[in-house]
Design a protein around this motif. Structure first.
Motif, short mmCIF file in Angstrom:
data_model
loop_
_atom_site.label_atom_id
_atom_site.label_comp_id
_atom_site.label_asym_id
_atom_site.label_seq_id
_atom_site.Cartn_x
_atom_site.Cartn_y
_atom_site.Cartn_z
N UNK A 242 30.80 35.56 36.30
CA UNK A 242 30.68 36.15 37.23
C UNK A 242 29.12 36.34 37.85
N UNK B 34 42.91 50.15 45.26
CA UNK B 34 42.91 48.56 45.31
C UNK B 34 43.61 48.28 43.61
N UNK C 209 38.81 55.11 37.15
CA UNK C 209 37.54 54.54 37.30
C UNK C 209 36.55 55.38 36.39
N UNK D 26 40.92 44.00 37.83
CA UNK D 26 41.68 44.67 38.80
C UNK D 26 41.72 43.93 40.10
N UNK D 27 41.01 42.86 40.34
CA UNK D 27 41.10 41.99 41.57
C UNK D 27 39.98 42.66 42.79
N UNK D 28 39.10 43.63 42.25
CA UNK D 28 38.08 44.07 43.13
C UNK D 28 37.35 42.97 43.61
N UNK D 29 36.68 42.14 42.60
CA UNK D 29 35.97 40.82 42.61
C UNK D 29 36.56 39.83 42.12
N UNK D 30 36.32 38.71 42.80
CA UNK D 30 36.72 37.34 42.23
C UNK D 30 35.73 36.90 41.32
N UNK D 31 36.30 36.19 40.24
CA UNK D 31 35.29 35.56 39.27
C UNK D 31 34.68 34.16 40.06
N UNK E 53 33.53 41.92 48.05
CA UNK E 53 33.10 42.53 46.87
C UNK E 53 32.77 43.99 46.91
N UNK F 210 44.89 52.55 36.33
CA UNK F 210 43.29 52.18 36.16
C UNK F 210 42.79 53.80 36.38
N UNK G 32 44.86 44.00 51.04
CA UNK G 32 43.97 44.71 52.02
C UNK G 32 44.31 44.65 53.40
N UNK H 124 36.52 45.17 36.87
CA UNK H 124 36.75 44.82 38.14
C UNK H 124 37.28 43.73 38.51
#
Lengths: 262, 241
Positions: free
Chosen positions: B12, A87, B86, B56-61, A255, B84, A93, B53
């Motif tokens: 977050x 990602x 990890x 990197x767009x894995x989760x949204x604020x 998430x 990136x 996605x 995260x």
């Protein structure tokens, strides 16, 4: 497009290198041994019986492969943490879902075509024959059907772990296969909300029976008209697109947390 | 010139027990200038990985904004310029080291010639030329960390985000990572990395930010933050407690 193809190629390569292909070989060997050993009730000369059993086995094997392969793709990425570096690249996605779907579909289709080729050889060895056009139609519709099942498995696995997603995919496909064709009878008997509910189920679930041309192959009936095959193909592609879209809706804002889908 | 990283009032929240919300970040703001090596420090659970995260767009604020080179982090275009690594060196272990780099290159849309050239150069940079054709399943932890770093650099990124790059490595492995960061600095790349190895941070960073309970409690050059006779570790403990 190159990203989708790369993700599909990873699915294919993983299946080859992680020895998953041996599962397919074991299924094939069991398939072949069953066909060659068929001599129940002294009916070994009845080729139609052989075709019927062989096609049923081909359908069951490809169904198991489709469900097991599709439902583990996304949860495995998350469990192993490989989703994070993936990602972090310019891959969205939707591309992940389509790439996984394509990879799984290519693998399962290759196995299914092998099943069909093997069955055709065994039938010929027993002195029988398949109608060429019907065989092509049956194979094509079977591959489209597998696309629907794989899309369903991937859609479930966007929010469930691999075990739960595969169990649910088995249940839904079995229900669609065995129960759905009988729903119209129940609709006539039901009233009110129950009737509406049954109608919704009838139209929402995929009609897998449309893709089944086994009887035509077994009994040597004539091919289906080209227009009809085209309509069924369109229906299959639409259903696949709808399921992948639903999967994407569930996946797009998900998430990710390490180990969350253990 | 726009900042490499620009975070404004980032909040977050994660769902907690019985409908409550747990705040991982509480109004975090920070900026990282291009070409800077920025050490992102904090105790476990401070929100370092959550911040990465979000970037990197894995989760949204839940609230606030995060931008990379003036692009919203939710846009995939923002990720074209970043690499990136990890915390856990997770990768497709059925691939060889070279195949991993070529695959990463394909995902970035590099041409075949560029992919091959990058793979050769990066394998040399991380010292894995001899293991290039071995499956990653046979790599040691240190080798996985290095090949992970190589795949993070495959697109020649302007910003490299490293989550605990030296964690679990022996002194030689840590030295190697330090050398690679020095090479990136020389090339004018921005490096944003989290670490618990404060001595490493002291050696390679231009600037550090210390995070505690989702808030930035200190930020600046190590020489400015730490008084004479004090170590970064002593300052860190004082800042977070």
């Amino acid at each position: 497009m190159i990203r989708i193809l790369t993700l599909a190629w990873l699915v294919w390569l993983e299946m080859l290198r992680r020895k998953d292909i041996y599962v397919m070989f074991i299924l094939l060997a069991a398939f072949l041994a069953t066909l060659m050993a068929l001599n129940l009730f002294g009916l070994s000369q009845v080729v139609s019986y052989l075709k019927e059993i062989g096609l049923l086995l081909a359908w069951v094997c490809s169904w198991i492969l489709a469900v097991s392969l599709s439902t583990r793709q996304l949860p495995q990425e998350e469990r192993q943490g490989t989703i994070f570096p993936l990602l972090a690249k310019p891959v969205n996605r939707a591309e992940i879902l389509i790439g996984k779907w394509l990879g799984a579909w290519v693998v399962v289709s290759a196995a299914t075509l092998l099943f069909y080729a093997l069955l055709a050889v065994v039938v010929v060895l027993r002195g029988g024959v398949f109608g060429g056009v019907v065989l092509a139609q049956a194979g094509l519709l079977h591959l489209v059907l597998l696309g629907i099942i794989i899309a369903l498995g991937i859609a479930f696995s966007t929010r469930l772990n691999a075990d739960a997603a595969s169990a649910l995919t088995y249940v839904v496909t079995l229900a669609a296969w065995l129960v759905l064709p009988r729903v119209p009878d129940l609709v006539f008997m039901a009233r009110g909300a129950m009737q509406t509910g049954l109608m919704v189920i009838y139209y929402a679930l995929p009609h897998l029976e449309l893709f089944d041309l086994r009887s035509r192959l077994v009994y040597g009936w004539p091919p289906v008209s080209g227009i009809m095959v085209l309509w069924i193909l369109v229906y299959g592609l639409l259903m696949t697109a709808v399921l992948l879209t639903l999967g994407w809706l569930a996946y797009r804002n998900k998430r990710f947390a390490r180990g969350a889908m253990l | 010139m726009s900042n490499a990283i620009d975070i404004q009032n980032l909040v977050v929240e994660f769902p907690g027990a019985r409908g409550s919300a747990v705040r991982a970040l509480q109004g975090l703001s920070l900026s990282v200038a291009p070409g800077q090596v920025y050490g992102f420090l904090g105790p476990n659970g401070a929100g370092k990985t959550t911040t990465m995260h979000v970037l990197l767009g894995f989760i949204e604020a839940t609230a606030g904004a995060a931008r990379l080179f003036d692009e919203d982090v939710r846009q995939t275009i923002a990720r074209r310029r970043i690499g990136y690594l990890p915390e856990q060196p997770d990768t497709y272990r059925f691939l060889t080291g070279r195949e991993l780099l070529l695959t990463a290159g394909r995902l970035f849309g590099l041409s075949r010639a560029a992919r091959n050239a990058q793979a050769d150069e990066l394998l040399a940079l991380v010292g894995l030329e001899t293991a290039a054709n071995r499956r990653l399943a046979t790599y040691s932890r240190g080798m996985l960390q290095r090949i992970g770093l190589a795949q993070a650099l495959v697109n020649d990124p302007d910003l490299v985000i490293l989550d605990e790059p030296a964690s679990g490595l022996d002194p030689l492995g840590r030295l190697r990572i330090r050398e690679i960061i020095a090479v990136l600095r020389k090339r004018g790349k921005t490096v944003f990395f989290s670490s618990h190895e404060l001595s490493e941070v002291e050696r390679v960073c231009d600037c550090v930010g210390i995070l505690a309970n989702g808030r930035l409690v200190a930020e600046g050059r190590v020489a400015e933050l730490v008084k004479a006779g004090e170590s970064l570790e002593q300052y860190f403990i004082k800042a977070v407690s």
